[in-house]
Write a protein that holds these residues in place. Structure first.
Motif, short mmCIF file in Angstrom:
data_model
loop_
_atom_site.label_atom_id
_atom_site.label_comp_id
_atom_site.label_asym_id
_atom_site.label_seq_id
_atom_site.Cartn_x
_atom_site.Cartn_y
_atom_site.Cartn_z
N SER A 186 20.97 19.46 39.77
CA SER A 186 20.60 20.46 38.77
C SER A 186 19.30 20.09 38.07
N GLU A 218 15.89 22.29 38.11
CA GLU A 218 15.27 22.72 36.85
C GLU A 218 13.80 22.34 36.81
N GLU A 246 12.16 24.21 41.52
CA GLU A 246 13.10 24.87 42.43
C GLU A 246 12.58 24.90 43.86
#
Length: 282
Positions: A20, A24, A27
Motif C-alpha cells: 500500500s 501511494e 502507482e
C-alpha cells in the motif's frame, strides 16, 4: 457436482511487503515493477516444476509436487529480486515475503483450498521482509537436502488452525527488514556509530534479539495473556507520556491485569501438568 480431489502438495504463498505504501508513492511504477517481478517468479517457478495457481493484487499462490523444489525456488526468487532491488532507491524497492507449507490440499479445477493453503498464507504473513518462512513439515523434509541455514521461531498460532504450527525462518545472507522511516543515509550513520563504538553495536543487537524473543513468546500465548500484557504496556506508556519516570502511578491500574496474568501463566500451567498426568482410565 464433481467432488473435490485431495492430494499432498507443497504450497508457496508470497506477497509484497508494504504494498500500500509503494502504491501511494508511485502507482504506475509499482504496477510495472510488480509485473516485472512476477515475470521473474513465473520463470523460476517453471524451472522448479511448480504451477502458479492464483494471483490477485500483490499475492501469488504456487503449488509444487516437490517440497525441495519449492524451497529452492523461494530462495532463488528472493536472491534474484534482491539483486534487482539493489539498483533502486530504498523507497522504491519491492520486497516479497514468502511462506511455504507441506500439507493436504483440496483441488477443484485449477484452484486449491484447505489447511495446507491456509497455513502457507499465514506463514507468509509472519515471514520477514525479503525472507522465507517454513512450516515444520517443510523443514523436516529439506533440512538435510539443501545447503541452507534455518532458525526456529517457535510454535505460531495460525488462524482457523486448532494446533500451533512450528515455524522456521530460512537464513538468506542476513538480510533484515529496515524500519519504514529509515533512509540509506540513516543506515550509514547507524553503521558508523556502531563501528566507532563496538559495544553500542553489541548492545543494540542484544536488545533486538531480546525483543524478538519476547515478541515470539507473546505470539504463542493465548489471547487472554496477550490482552493482559497489552493493558500493562498501555498504562506504562501512558505513565511515561504524562509523568515521565518521576511518578510511577501505572502500577495501580495495571495491578488487576498483572494478577490475572500471573493466574493464567501459573495456574494454567499447573492445570496442563495435571491433565497430562491423568490418563484415559483415570
Amino acid at each position: 457436482m464433481e467432488r473435490a480431489r485431495r492430494r499432498l502438495a507443497a504450497v508457496m504463498c508470497a506477497d509484497v511487503a508494504h504494498y500500500s505504501r509503494l502504491m501511494e508513492r508511485d502507482e504506475d511504477g509499482t504496477l510495472d515493477r510488480l509485473k516485472s517481478y512476477r515475470s521473474i517468479m513465473s520463470g523460476l517457478t517453471e524451472r522448479h516444476h511448480g504451477r502458479i495457481v492464483n494471483t490477485w493484487g500483490d499475492a501469488v499462490i504456487i503449488e509444487f509436487s516437490s517440497v525441495v523444489e519449492a524451497v529452492q525456488c523461494a530462495v532463488d526468487i528472493q536472491n534474484e529480486l534482491s539483486l534487482r532491488n539493489a539498483d533502486l532507491p530504498q523507497a522504491a524497492r519491492m520486497d516479497f515475503r514468502i511462506g511455504i507449507n507441506l500439507g493436504d490440499i483440496m483441488v477443484e479445477g485449477d484452484d486449491i483450498y484447505g489447511d495446507g493453503v491456509n497455513v502457507a498464507a499465514r506463514l507468509q504473513e509472519l515471514a520477514p521482509t525479503g525472507g522465507v518462512m517454513l512450516s515444520q513439515s517443510v523443514h523436516d523434509q529439506v533440512r538435510s537436502k539443501l545447503a541452507l541455514g534455518f532458525e526456529s521461531v517457535g510454535p505460531q498460532t495460525i488462524k482457523n488452525v486448532s494446533e500451533p504450527v512450528e515455524a522456521f525462518s530460512v537464513r538468506l545472507g542476513g538480510r533484515n527488514e529496515p524500519a519504514p522511516h529509515e533512509t540509506p543515509s540513516q543506515d550509514g550513520e547507524e553503521t558508523a556509530r556502531q563501528q566507532a563504538d563496538p559495544q553500542l553495536g553489541a548492545d543494540t543487537q542484544a536488545f533486538a534479539n531480546g525483543f524478538e524473543q519476547a515478541r515470539n513468546w507473546l505470539r504463542r500465548q493465548p489471547k487472554r495473556i496477550r490482552s493482559c500484557v497489552f493493558m500493562i504496556g498501555f498504562f506504562f506508556v501512558l505513565n511515561l507520556l504524562t509523568s515521565g519516570l518521576s511518578t510511577l502511578w501505572f502500577v495501580w491500574p495495571s495491578l488487576p491485569f498483572a494478577l490475572a496474568l500471573i493466574w493464567h501463566v501459573f495456574v494454567g500451567k499447573e492445570r496442563k501438568l495435571m491433565s497430562g498426568r491423568s490418563g484415559p482410565g483415570d
